[in-house]
Design a protein around this motif. Structure first.
Motif, mmCIF file in Angstrom:
data_model
loop_
_atom_site.group_PDB
_atom_site.id
_atom_site.type_symbol
_atom_site.label_atom_id
_atom_site.label_comp_id
_atom_site.label_asym_id
_atom_site.label_seq_id
_atom_site.Cartn_x
_atom_site.Cartn_y
_atom_site.Cartn_z
ATOM 1 N N ARG A 79 34.369 97.350 12.099
ATOM 2 C CA ARG A 79 35.589 96.621 13.248
ATOM 3 C C ARG A 79 35.199 95.253 13.602
ATOM 4 O O ARG A 79 35.538 94.952 14.741
ATOM 5 C CB ARG A 79 35.721 97.795 14.499
ATOM 6 N N SER A 80 34.564 94.520 12.707
ATOM 7 C CA SER A 80 34.185 93.388 13.105
ATOM 8 C C SER A 80 34.606 92.190 11.962
ATOM 9 O O SER A 80 34.466 92.687 10.824
ATOM 10 C CB SER A 80 32.723 93.300 13.434
ATOM 11 N N LEU A 81 34.723 91.030 12.422
ATOM 12 C CA LEU A 81 35.010 89.998 11.593
ATOM 13 C C LEU A 81 34.193 88.696 11.964
ATOM 14 O O LEU A 81 34.202 88.336 13.063
ATOM 15 C CB LEU A 81 36.624 89.524 11.488
ATOM 16 N N ASP A 82 33.497 88.202 10.969
ATOM 17 C CA ASP A 82 32.716 86.949 11.258
ATOM 18 C C ASP A 82 33.492 85.771 11.890
ATOM 19 O O ASP A 82 33.190 85.142 12.767
ATOM 20 C CB ASP A 82 31.794 86.565 9.924
ATOM 21 N N VAL A 83 34.528 85.370 10.970
ATOM 22 C CA VAL A 83 35.292 84.170 11.273
ATOM 23 C C VAL A 83 36.910 84.498 11.368
ATOM 24 O O VAL A 83 37.436 85.232 10.270
ATOM 25 C CB VAL A 83 35.003 83.086 10.406
ATOM 26 N N TYR A 104 39.421 94.149 16.743
ATOM 27 C CA TYR A 104 38.239 93.904 16.000
ATOM 28 C C TYR A 104 37.251 92.675 16.957
ATOM 29 O O TYR A 104 37.872 92.175 17.799
ATOM 30 C CB TYR A 104 38.551 92.953 14.746
ATOM 31 N N ASP A 105 36.165 93.073 16.591
ATOM 32 C CA ASP A 105 35.054 91.938 17.178
ATOM 33 C C ASP A 105 35.012 91.008 16.408
ATOM 34 O O ASP A 105 34.465 91.086 15.232
ATOM 35 C CB ASP A 105 33.718 92.913 17.478
ATOM 36 N N VAL A 106 35.428 89.685 16.898
ATOM 37 C CA VAL A 106 35.376 88.613 16.078
ATOM 38 C C VAL A 106 34.041 87.563 16.443
ATOM 39 O O VAL A 106 33.910 87.284 17.741
ATOM 40 C CB VAL A 106 36.573 87.779 16.328
ATOM 41 N N GLY A 107 33.232 87.095 15.577
ATOM 42 C CA GLY A 107 32.413 86.409 15.821
ATOM 43 C C GLY A 107 32.530 84.808 16.071
ATOM 44 O O GLY A 107 31.927 84.423 17.181
ATOM 45 N N LEU A 108 33.622 84.547 15.559
ATOM 46 C CA LEU A 108 33.930 82.830 15.825
ATOM 47 C C LEU A 108 35.695 82.719 15.536
ATOM 48 O O LEU A 108 36.099 83.187 14.402
ATOM 49 C CB LEU A 108 33.094 82.021 15.213
ATOM 50 N N VAL A 109 36.164 82.279 16.326
ATOM 51 C CA VAL A 109 37.539 81.632 16.072
ATOM 52 C C VAL A 109 37.492 80.175 15.669
ATOM 53 O O VAL A 109 36.654 79.302 16.621
ATOM 54 C CB VAL A 109 38.454 82.068 17.177
#
Length: 287
Positions: A79-83, A104-109
């Protein structure tokens, strides 16, 4: 997503002042790069997974169909995306991303910061603030270092539109080149021929790419001969909806690509378009 740790490094090069970000893997294995142009109807949504497992979503299409698409390519527990990269805030690019940010848990937009008056853009801002997601506002010269073999270089907009209301947001689109060793993808958002022609003069060498994501869903406002001469793509990918009311792709664009002998892949005909690369070659991928 592979087991990763995020290190977002914000710095400035001494000569250019360009901002760069770097993401490094702690654990992972070398494999192939996966590219998918999701069939989300009349809109854009592109997915990359690097050989080390970094996942990048570029735009989200006009509704929440992207959620099902992500579920088809990512494990149910992931449930996560890096970018997450927003090329520009038009509804057919941003709407699905709002739903992605919520779930989702997003690392960076990554976005330009250009302002928009739509309700969906205001919701985008609210979700970003509520979830405290890191944001990188980019323009020409900025670069995302994905791993030692893979990077994403921003070629446009040439000047930052951050904080500005610009009526025609198509030409504020992020144009970026994703490079994995000797293979490259040119992502064009909805940028139109005015921007293409400027880039073809200023950044001809930087535009060269194996895969061209055709601008503005195949509209006649994009994919100029100047761009094709600079890019010299091996394949063109068009993201658009079946029987759309805009006349996309325009016959002039198809004729131009055929004149340049560029094979064309279309989401309205093929559905999801999947390609893999080992850094030297590109081939169609089932999964």
């Amino acid at each position: 997503m592979a087991r990763w740790k995020w290190f977002t490094l914000l710095g400035f090069t001494a000569l250019t002042g360009a901002i760069w970000w770097a993401v490094f893997a702690v654990q992972g294995h070398v494999g192939t790069l996966l590219f998918i142009a999701f069939d989300v109807g009349q809109g854009d949504s592109l997915f990359f997974e690097s050989p080390f497992g970094t996942q990048i979503l570029v735009d989200g299409g006009p509704d929440d169909a992207v959620l099902e698409k992500l579920g088809s390519v990512m494990p149910f527990w992931d449930r996560s995306l890096d970018v997450v990269l927003l090329t520009h805030p038009d509804a057919d690019h941003i709407t699905g991303l709002v739903e992605v940010l919520k779930r989702y848990d997003v690392g960076l937009v990554v976005e330009t910061g250009v302002l928009h008056t739509s309700g969906v853009y205001e919701e985008w801002l609210r979700v970003l603030e509520r979830k405290n997601i890191p944001i990188a506002y980019v323009a020409e010269g900025d670069e995302l270092i994905i791993d030692e073999h893979t990077r994403l270089s921003v070629l446009s907009p040439l000047t930052s539109p951050k904080g500005k209301e610009i009526p025609k947001t198509n030409n504020t689109s992020i144009i970026a080149r994703l490079v994995y060793n000797d293979v490259s993808f040119l992502l064009t958002g909805d940028a139109e021929q005015d921007v293409e022609k400027i880039l073809a003069v200023l950044s001809e060498d930087a535009l060269d790419a194996d895969v061209l994501k055709v601008g503005h869903h195949g509209s006649k406002t994009s994919t100029s001969a100047d761009l094709l001469a600079a890019v010299t793509p091996d394949v063109a990918v068009i993201s658009l909806g079946k029987r759309n009311t805009y006349g996309h792709p325009h016959p002039e664009v198809i004729a131009r690509l055929e004149e340049w002998q560029v094979p064309i892949l279309r989401t309205d005909i093929q559905g999801d378009i999947r390609l893999r690369s080992d850094g030297e070659n590109i081939w169609p991928a089932d999964r």
